[in-house]
Design a protein around this motif. Structure first.
Motif, PDB file in Angstrom:
ATOM      1  N   ALA A  69       0.835  -1.202   0.000  1.00 21.69           N
ATOM      2  CA  ALA A  69       0.000   0.000   0.000  1.00 21.69           C
ATOM      3  C   ALA A  69       0.869   1.250   0.000  1.00 21.69           C
ATOM      4  O   ALA A  69       2.052   1.219   0.354  1.00 21.69           O
ATOM      5  CB  ALA A  69      -0.911  -0.007   1.225  1.00 21.69           C
ATOM      6  N   ASP A  70       0.259   2.351  -0.407  1.00 23.83           N
ATOM      7  CA  ASP A  70       0.935   3.652  -0.440  1.00 23.83           C
ATOM      8  C   ASP A  70      -0.066   4.689   0.063  1.00 23.83           C
ATOM      9  O   ASP A  70      -1.255   4.597  -0.252  1.00 23.83           O
ATOM     10  CB  ASP A  70       1.378   3.973  -1.877  1.00 23.83           C
ATOM     11  CG  ASP A  70       2.213   5.230  -1.968  1.00 23.83           C
ATOM     12  OD1 ASP A  70       1.646   6.342  -1.832  1.00 23.83           O
ATOM     13  OD2 ASP A  70       3.428   5.118  -2.188  1.00 23.83           O
ATOM     14  N   PRO A  71       0.388   5.680   0.811  1.00 24.83           N
ATOM     15  CA  PRO A  71      -0.549   6.683   1.332  1.00 24.83           C
ATOM     16  C   PRO A  71      -1.329   7.427   0.246  1.00 24.83           C
ATOM     17  O   PRO A  71      -2.421   7.938   0.521  1.00 24.83           O
ATOM     18  CB  PRO A  71       0.369   7.652   2.102  1.00 24.83           C
ATOM     19  CG  PRO A  71       1.553   6.834   2.481  1.00 24.83           C
ATOM     20  CD  PRO A  71       1.755   5.863   1.344  1.00 24.83           C
ATOM     21  N   LEU A  72      -0.799   7.490  -0.974  1.00 27.31           N
ATOM     22  CA  LEU A  72      -1.479   8.226  -2.030  1.00 27.31           C
ATOM     23  C   LEU A  72      -2.529   7.389  -2.758  1.00 27.31           C
ATOM     24  O   LEU A  72      -3.299   7.928  -3.562  1.00 27.31           O
ATOM     25  CB  LEU A  72      -0.441   8.756  -3.035  1.00 27.31           C
ATOM     26  CG  LEU A  72      -0.822  10.003  -3.842  1.00 27.31           C
ATOM     27  CD1 LEU A  72      -1.145  11.167  -2.938  1.00 27.31           C
ATOM     28  CD2 LEU A  72       0.278  10.367  -4.822  1.00 27.31           C
ATOM     29  N   ASP A  73      -2.584   6.092  -2.504  1.00 28.31           N
ATOM     30  CA  ASP A  73      -3.509   5.215  -3.241  1.00 28.31           C
ATOM     31  C   ASP A  73      -4.947   5.726  -3.194  1.00 28.31           C
ATOM     32  O   ASP A  73      -5.636   5.797  -4.229  1.00 28.31           O
ATOM     33  CB  ASP A  73      -3.480   3.795  -2.655  1.00 28.31           C
ATOM     34  CG  ASP A  73      -2.174   3.069  -2.897  1.00 28.31           C
ATOM     35  OD1 ASP A  73      -1.376   3.519  -3.744  1.00 28.31           O
ATOM     36  OD2 ASP A  73      -1.961   2.030  -2.235  1.00 28.31           O
ATOM     37  N   ALA A  74      -5.439   6.051  -2.019  1.00 26.74           N
ATOM     38  CA  ALA A  74      -6.847   6.419  -1.864  1.00 26.74           C
ATOM     39  C   ALA A  74      -7.167   7.716  -2.595  1.00 26.74           C
ATOM     40  O   ALA A  74      -8.239   7.851  -3.199  1.00 26.74           O
ATOM     41  CB  ALA A  74      -7.206   6.539  -0.385  1.00 26.74           C
ATOM     42  N   LEU A  75      -6.252   8.684  -2.564  1.00 19.35           N
ATOM     43  CA  LEU A  75      -6.498   9.959  -3.240  1.00 19.35           C
ATOM     44  C   LEU A  75      -6.537   9.770  -4.756  1.00 19.35           C
ATOM     45  O   LEU A  75      -7.378  10.367  -5.437  1.00 19.35           O
ATOM     46  CB  LEU A  75      -5.412  10.967  -2.863  1.00 19.35           C
ATOM     47  CG  LEU A  75      -5.444  11.489  -1.423  1.00 19.35           C
ATOM     48  CD1 LEU A  75      -4.241  12.395  -1.159  1.00 19.35           C
ATOM     49  CD2 LEU A  75      -6.733  12.240  -1.156  1.00 19.35           C
ATOM     50  N   ILE A  76      -5.624   8.962  -5.284  1.00 16.54           N
ATOM     51  CA  ILE A  76      -5.628   8.690  -6.722  1.00 16.54           C
ATOM     52  C   ILE A  76      -6.919   7.976  -7.106  1.00 16.54           C
ATOM     53  O   ILE A  76      -7.566   8.316  -8.107  1.00 16.54           O
ATOM     54  CB  ILE A  76      -4.409   7.840  -7.116  1.00 16.54           C
ATOM     55  CG1 ILE A  76      -3.101   8.598  -6.848  1.00 16.54           C
ATOM     56  CG2 ILE A  76      -4.493   7.413  -8.576  1.00 16.54           C
ATOM     57  CD1 ILE A  76      -2.844   9.771  -7.748  1.00 16.54           C
ATOM     58  N   ALA A  77      -7.311   6.987  -6.317  1.00 19.42           N
ATOM     59  CA  ALA A  77      -8.522   6.222  -6.621  1.00 19.42           C
ATOM     60  C   ALA A  77      -9.758   7.121  -6.606  1.00 19.42           C
ATOM     61  O   ALA A  77     -10.619   7.038  -7.496  1.00 19.42           O
ATOM     62  CB  ALA A  77      -8.694   5.083  -5.620  1.00 19.42           C
ATOM     63  N   GLU A  78      -9.865   7.985  -5.620  1.00 18.25           N
ATOM     64  CA  GLU A  78     -11.024   8.872  -5.521  1.00 18.25           C
ATOM     65  C   GLU A  78     -11.092   9.818  -6.722  1.00 18.25           C
ATOM     66  O   GLU A  78     -12.168  10.026  -7.301  1.00 18.25           O
ATOM     67  CB  GLU A  78     -10.941   9.676  -4.230  1.00 18.25           C
ATOM     68  CG  GLU A  78     -12.113  10.615  -4.010  1.00 18.25           C
ATOM     69  CD  GLU A  78     -11.959  11.449  -2.747  1.00 18.25           C
ATOM     70  OE1 GLU A  78     -12.866  12.251  -2.470  1.00 18.25           O
ATOM     71  OE2 GLU A  78     -10.925  11.309  -2.059  1.00 18.25           O
TER      72      GLU A  78
END
Length: 289
Positions: free
Chosen positions: A164-173
């Motif tokens: 996982a990477d902290p930026l995953d959720a922001l990119i996905a959203e």
């Protein structure tokens, strides 16, 4: 990644994803589909394939259904249509002949009268490109003509990456928000431009409601891509599109997205990245089917 974000749809992209698509498709939906088709009058199956691309759905499905088949292929690109027709399987599951014809047309204008001779409507990676009214019209057309629909590999807005990477959720959203934007060109079938929002990752839920409202029985199954070291080339290309369209939607992500993408691509190249990209398949059967 759906066809919605692949830019100008190229044969190389479609070929790159074909094995992953084939592995992901929900084969469990074929038993109820075969049972429905077996109950029809004995005549060749007529299958309409919306947004056929290079014909990967026909290559996957024709050999899994028995009896003579005639495929009617739709796409916006004459070159893709020619490839799909040329690469159609010659035989069905029981050795019967498989034939095809190709058309360019606006598939949102298909109505029940256009489907009078049809056994099955099918598509891959298409529903997320459509608007709510377009999906409702497609459901009504299938219900009115008594035609089954097998709609595969629709994105559902679920992505799992390891590590996982902290930026995953922001990119996905941001990517999911891009998927819901109004439709422009190019698109993988002849569709009108519209100011209405595409359904994007909400498409399967909307389609299930539309087909059920039209009186059809709806079956749903997950069909995720599971990408590991053996699918590194596909994972890398998917990542490029995923990040690109996230940044297009949220330009503020541009600064962190560059290093993020470089990290992810290095992990792909090293065989260290695994991705589960959520899709879902939907089968709608006419009443009594």
């Amino acid at each position: 990644m759906s066809a919605a974000v692949a830019g100008a749809i190229s044969p190389s992209w479609l070929e790159l994803r074909e094995d992953a698509d084939a592995d992901a498709r929900a084969a469990g939906l074929l038993d109820p589909l075969r049972a429905h088709l077996a109950g029809r009058a004995a005549r060749p199956l007529v299958v309409r394939d919306l947004g056929c691309g290079t014909g990967s759905m026909a290559r996957w499905l024709a050999g899994r259904l028995p009896g003579p088949q005639h495929w009617v292929l739709y796409d916006h690109d004459p070159a893709l249509l020619a490839l799909a027709a040329a690469r159609l399987p010659a035989r069905s599951a029981d050795g019967s002949a498989v034939t095809a014809e190709a058309h360019r047309r606006d598939i949102t204008r298909l109505r029940a009268a256009d489907l009078a001779d049809t056994s099955l409507m099918t598509a891959s990676a298409l529903l997320d490109l459509l608007t709510g009214p377009e999906v409702a019209a497609l459901a009504e057309a299938c219900a009115g003509a008594g035609v089954a629909a097998l709609l595969a590999l629709t994105v559902v807005g679920r992505v799992e990456l390891a590590p996982a990477d902290p930026l995953d959720a922001l990119i996905a959203e941001a990517f999911d928000a891009h998927q819901r934007r109004s439709r422009g060109a190019p698109v993988p079938v002849t569709l009108p431009r519209t100011t209405s929002r595409k359904l994007g990752p909400d498409a399967v839920d909307a389609a299930a409601e539309a087909f059920a409202r039209a009186g059809m029985a709806v079956h749903r199954r997950p069909s995720p891509w599971r990408l590991g070291p053996a699918q590194a080339a596909l994972a890398a290309e998917w990542l490029r599109g995923w990040v690109r369209y996230a940044v297009e939607q949220r330009p503020a992500l541009a600064a962190p997205a560059g290093p993020y993408l470089r990290r992810r691509l290095r992990q792909c190249a090293a065989g260290e990245l695994r991705a589960v990209v959520g899709h879902e398949d939907l089968l709608a059967l006419p009443a009594g089917g």
